[in-house]
Design an enzyme around this catalytic site. Structure first.
Site, mmCIF file in Angstrom:
data_model
loop_
_atom_site.group_PDB
_atom_site.id
_atom_site.type_symbol
_atom_site.label_atom_id
_atom_site.label_comp_id
_atom_site.label_asym_id
_atom_site.label_seq_id
_atom_site.Cartn_x
_atom_site.Cartn_y
_atom_site.Cartn_z
ATOM 1 N N ARG A 1 47.577 40.057 0.141
ATOM 2 C CA ARG A 1 47.320 40.291 1.565
ATOM 3 C C ARG A 1 46.280 39.316 2.106
ATOM 4 N NH1 ARG A 1 44.619 46.285 0.764
ATOM 5 N NH2 ARG A 1 42.634 45.567 -0.061
ATOM 6 N N GLU B 98 54.486 52.880 14.673
ATOM 7 C CA GLU B 98 55.229 51.732 14.148
ATOM 8 C C GLU B 98 56.576 51.526 14.835
ATOM 9 O OE1 GLU B 98 53.971 54.236 12.353
ATOM 10 O OE2 GLU B 98 52.351 53.354 11.183
#
Lengths: 306, 276
Positions: free
Chosen positions: A2, A49
């Protein structure tokens, strides 16, 4: 991985004014440098989302290149319909990134596991499904999908994954990378189990089995040319993925075999058809499902012996 | 075609579009007729008086965008787009044919001029509209984005996810119009989920909210003239409408969500509309 994603996004934001980052209330401080270089192109869309995915589609249809980022189940299974309709049906070039894929978040329980995402996303027409094996492939994949103009899903790990490639390899979407050539059989891996897969090849070498290790960073489109060649060179292909054995990379290879009447033997290694109720580390979870170097090697050795 | 500012002329256009929509429903067996009829004054005001669009250049980068978030109103929109000149009215002869483009929902934008989003799955059009509105800001373009929602569509959680993000981002180039006809597929929208007060809800979600008669052309034009809002908020227009508006035996009768008019009913409808 990440951190590599955030770093690569920052670099790409400088190069490409179309690049937008949408985050689902995740990555506190991770994207500070991105925000420094592109203050008007970072959107924290909150814990919503479905809306985030549609917003990204709207942007992508209007000359921008949005990247949607959050923990994998929330950017895939939770908003599957928005991906299906708003992204794929519209051919909107959204880049969907799922972080902490597979069993990276083993300790957080099945709500945070993602063992179905490859299966469901690869059913959608027109989308790329990519699972880089390390940070180097991830950076290359980011650049490759930006040059593309169609939807893409990139499935990444969390942190601490070992780099596999010593230097950037030649990277093309849909073209597998031979990480270690071999003569007796092939270990085909998608995603972050590559380190275990390479260790399995080491174990096999010690008992006289030469395994070719291949990074199938792209599950869709599948590298059929490599598979065709491999099926003439080997009698055994083993697929390795941190994903359910139902519908994932192994299934994609099985579909290719049946569609081509190929009779090469295949073993699919992945997680069982169950939710993992016990708590444990990613290492514990991998061991539970036989996704360790020792077990991969043992399965290969037993198969070749038989 | 020039933009029309005379409300009487706009009302006449809307009557004609109602008649064409009813004929199409009857001829092709296309449902959602009543849902289409409740939108037509709003669509007429938008397409013939408000939207900055050029049918000859339908993908112009600076154009205003309209998204039919209640995608089941497509039959009305198809007629509006044809009448506005995005394609010929003769093309609608193929409506509903196998292999054709005109169905029950808007197709993907690359399939038909004038379409900005393929809607039909409720709760998607407004969030996509927000993305399109934010794209204007990011690219320093001055277009406005209009989304037409159904009250039944306001059941969808994604509408309210979007409402909060649009308010947080002060997206004042986004206008949501709710075609508040008080019905959804199987019953009264207030009875199925507790919608009341829809006006208070949008206001509480941070939108500059107006309440109008959605069949009063002058009221529609007046409300739209206040958009974009001076207070850096997205705009919500709650338009009170009547499902099946314009035909007495269809008005406020939810059977017409799915019913198809007979040839005789088409004639009666046209008589009532004064379109012969």
């Amino acid at each position: 991985m990440r951190n590599a994603f955030a770093d690569e996004m920052t670099k790409l934001a400088v190069l490409d004014p179309r690049l937008i980052l949408l985050s689902g209330d995740i990555g506190n401080k991770l994207f500070d440098k991105f925000k420094d270089v592109a203050p008007t192109r970072f959107y924290n869309c909150g814990v919503a989302e479905g809306n985030m995915m549609s917003v990204a589609a709207g942007m992508a249809l209007n000359n921008l290149r949005p990247v949607v980022y959050t923990i994998t189940p929330f950017t895939t299974t939770r908003c599957f319909e928005q991906i299906r309709v708003d992204v794929c049906y519209h051919k909107a070039p959204v880049i969907i990134v799922g972080t902490g894929s597979g069993l990276s978040y083993a300790k957080l329980g099945p709500t945070h596991h993602s063992l179905e995402d490859i299966a469901i996303l690869r059913t959608l027409p027109g989308i790329r499904v990519i699972a880089p094996c390390d940070s180097i492939e991830l950076r290359l994949a980011m650049r490759a999908v930006l040059e593309d103009n169609i939807p893409a899903y990139i499935r990444i790990g969390k942190k601490g994954e070992v780099d596999i490639h010593a230097s950037p390899p030649k990277f093309k979407i849909g073209e597998a990378i031979i990480v270690r050539p071999g003569n007796d059989m092939a270990l085909l891996c998608t995603g972050t189990l590559m380190y275990e897969t390479l260790k399995a090849a080491d174990i096999l070498e010690k008992i006289g089995i030469s395994a070719e290790v291949v990074s199938f960073h792209t599950v869709k489109p599948l590298d059929k040319i490599y598979l065709q060649n491999a099926s003439t060179r080997f009698n055994l292909l083993v697929t390795v993925e941190e994903h359910s054995r139902i519908g994932g990379f192994g299934s994609a290879v099985s579909e290719w075999r049946s569609s081509t009447n190929c009779n090469v033997q295949q073993i699919s290694l992945g997680t069982d058809d169950e939710f993992m109720h016990e708590v444990g580390s990613q290492g514990y979870a991998r061991k539970k499902y036989g996704l360790t170097a020792e077990n991969i090697a043992a399965r290969v050795a037993a198969s070749l012996k038989a | 075609m020039k933009q029309i500012s005379d409300p009487a002329e706009l009302r006449s256009v809307a009557r004609n579009l109602r008649a064409k929509t009813i004929e199409t429903s009857s001829r092709t067996g296309t449902p959602h007729l009543a849902s289409c009829l409740s939108t037509l004054d709003l669509l007429t005001a938008l397409y013939f008086s408000v939207l900055r669009i050029d049918p000859k250049n339908p993908r112009d980068i600076g154009r205003d965008r309209f998204i039919l978030s209640k995608g089941h109103g497509a039959m009305a929109l198809f007629h509006v787009l044809a009448h506005r000149g995005f394609y010929s009215e003769e093309m609608l002869i193929t409506y509903g044919e196998d292999g054709g483009i005109f169905g029950e929902h808007p197709p993907a934008p690359d399939q038909l001029p004038g379409i900005e989003a393929a809607t039909g799955s409720l709760g998607h059009g407004l969030p996509m509209s927000l993305g399109i509105a934010l794209a204007a800001r990011i690219q320093k373009l001055s277009y406005n984005v209009y989304a037409l929602l159904g009250d039944g569509e306001c059941n969808e959680g994604s509408i309210w996810e979007c409402a909060m993000l649009a308010a947080a981002q002060r997206t004042n180039n986004l206008c949501a119009i709710v075609d508040f006809n008080k019905w959804q597929a199987t019953g009264r929208s207030q009875e199925i989920l507790a919608l009341d007060s829809l006006v208070d809800k949008w206001r509480a979600f941070g939108w500059d909210t107006h309440e109008i008669d959605g069949h009063d052309i002058s009221a529609i034009l007046s409300a739209l003239s206040n958009f974009p809002s001076a207070c850096s908020k997205p705009t919500a227009i709650i338009a009170h409408t009547v499902k099946g508006k314009g035909v007495s035996f269809m008005e406020d009768d939810n059977n017409w969500h799915y019913r198809i008019p007979t040839e005789d009913e088409v004639l009666k409808s046209k008589e009532e509309l004064g379109v012969l």
